[in-house]
Enzyme design. Structure first.
Site, PDB file in Angstrom:
ATOM      1  N   GLY A  73     -12.321  83.182  69.146  1.00  0.00           N
ATOM      2  CA  GLY A  73     -11.064  82.983  70.109  1.00  0.00           C
ATOM      3  C   GLY A  73     -10.547  81.830  69.413  1.00  0.00           C
ATOM      4  NE  ARG A 122     -20.867  74.326  77.663  1.00  0.00           N
ATOM      5  CZ  ARG A 122     -19.806  74.598  76.974  1.00  0.00           C
ATOM      6  NH1 ARG A 122     -18.579  73.956  77.341  1.00  0.00           N
ATOM      7  NH2 ARG A 122     -20.067  74.997  75.619  1.00  0.00           N
ATOM      8  NE  ARG A 123     -26.698  73.349  73.736  1.00  0.00           N
ATOM      9  CZ  ARG A 123     -25.847  72.652  72.835  1.00  0.00           C
ATOM     10  NH1 ARG A 123     -24.588  72.981  73.017  1.00  0.00           N
ATOM     11  NH2 ARG A 123     -26.253  71.871  72.338  1.00  0.00           N
ATOM     12  CG  HIS A 135     -20.586  71.690  73.343  1.00  0.00           C
ATOM     13  ND1 HIS A 135     -20.196  72.980  72.956  1.00  0.00           N
ATOM     14  CD2 HIS A 135     -19.181  71.450  73.422  1.00  0.00           C
ATOM     15  CE1 HIS A 135     -18.769  73.381  72.718  1.00  0.00           C
ATOM     16  NE2 HIS A 135     -18.309  72.301  73.116  1.00  0.00           N
ATOM     17  N   GLY A 185     -12.657  78.840  75.533  1.00  0.00           N
ATOM     18  CA  GLY A 185     -13.993  79.040  76.271  1.00  0.00           C
ATOM     19  C   GLY A 185     -15.091  80.000  75.513  1.00  0.00           C
ATOM     20  CG  ASP A 230     -20.769  76.730  69.007  1.00  0.00           C
ATOM     21  OD1 ASP A 230     -19.754  76.740  68.311  1.00  0.00           O
ATOM     22  OD2 ASP A 230     -20.576  76.514  70.103  1.00  0.00           O
ATOM     23  CB  SER A 256     -18.781  77.097  72.918  1.00  0.00           C
ATOM     24  OG  SER A 256     -18.512  76.840  71.689  1.00  0.00           O
ATOM     25  NE  ARG A 312     -11.352  72.412  74.899  1.00  0.00           N
ATOM     26  CZ  ARG A 312     -12.567  71.797  74.918  1.00  0.00           C
ATOM     27  NH1 ARG A 312     -13.299  71.770  73.990  1.00  0.00           N
ATOM     28  NH2 ARG A 312     -12.967  71.310  76.040  1.00  0.00           N
ATOM     29  CB  THR A 333     -22.290  74.399  61.984  1.00  0.00           C
ATOM     30  OG1 THR A 333     -21.101  74.641  62.846  1.00  0.00           O
ATOM     31  CG2 THR A 333     -22.938  75.853  61.822  1.00  0.00           C
TER      32      THR A 333
END
Length: 169
Positions: A9, A53-54, A50, A14, A83, A16, A12, A35
């Site tokens: 995509g 959120r995880r 990130h 979405g 990712d 991930s 931004r 990465t």
């Protein structure tokens, strides 16, 4: 045999967050293969968001160049989320590495994995033509790498405004 899923995509879009949600469909403790390299405060903030959120149940492996080694070493430890491919490609290209050979090795490695792998990548072909030769080379390389990984993937999704569009069943 493992399942390989590619989520692509625009910036931004979405992708991930979609990949992280999709990881919940697999049993086992999730593994995040990162990465990105943190080189400034803005990137540090992105990485922190990130990670938050995880959540703490995710094990992280930093692999800015050796994603194949990270996949091999983590196979069987749970589902993996890599990712992202385009940051990996950037690291390879800027480091003077043979990205085409690395892409072939990655595709071969993915076909031998026993645990599921979700890969996130940017769709860069729908934008403007880059002004510089390096930008055009990157766009072309990203398109070719994405095609190679999509061809061996079991499923491919395009993220649009946070919504997944399944493009390969």
């Amino acid at each position: 045999m493992s399942k390989v899923i590619l989520i692509t995509g625009g910036a931004r879009s979405g992708k991930s967050a979609l990949a992280e949600r999709h990881m919940r469909s697999f049993p086992g403790a999730p593994v995040y293969i990162a990465t990105a390299e943190i080189r400034d405060d803005e990137m540090a903030q992105r990485v922190a968001l990130h990670r938050a959120r995880r959540g703490p149940e995710w094990r992280q492996i930093d692999a800015p160049l050796d994603v194949v080694g990270a996949l091999r070493d983590s196979d069987g430890a749970g589902p993996r989320l890599l990712d992202c491919l385009t940051l990996w490609l950037t690291n390879l290209m800027l480091g003077g590495h043979d990205w085409e050979a690395a892409g072939r090795v990655l595709a071969q490695c993915l076909s031998t994995q026993s645990a599921p792998v979700i890969l996130v990548t940017n769709e860069v072909g729908a934008g403007i033509v880059p002004e510089s030769a390096l930008g055009r080379a990157f766009r072309d390389a990203a398109g070719l790498l994405n095609q190679r990984i999509a061809a061996i993937s079991d499923e491919v999704y395009l993220a649009v405004s946070g919504l997944p569009m399944k493009v390969k069943p």
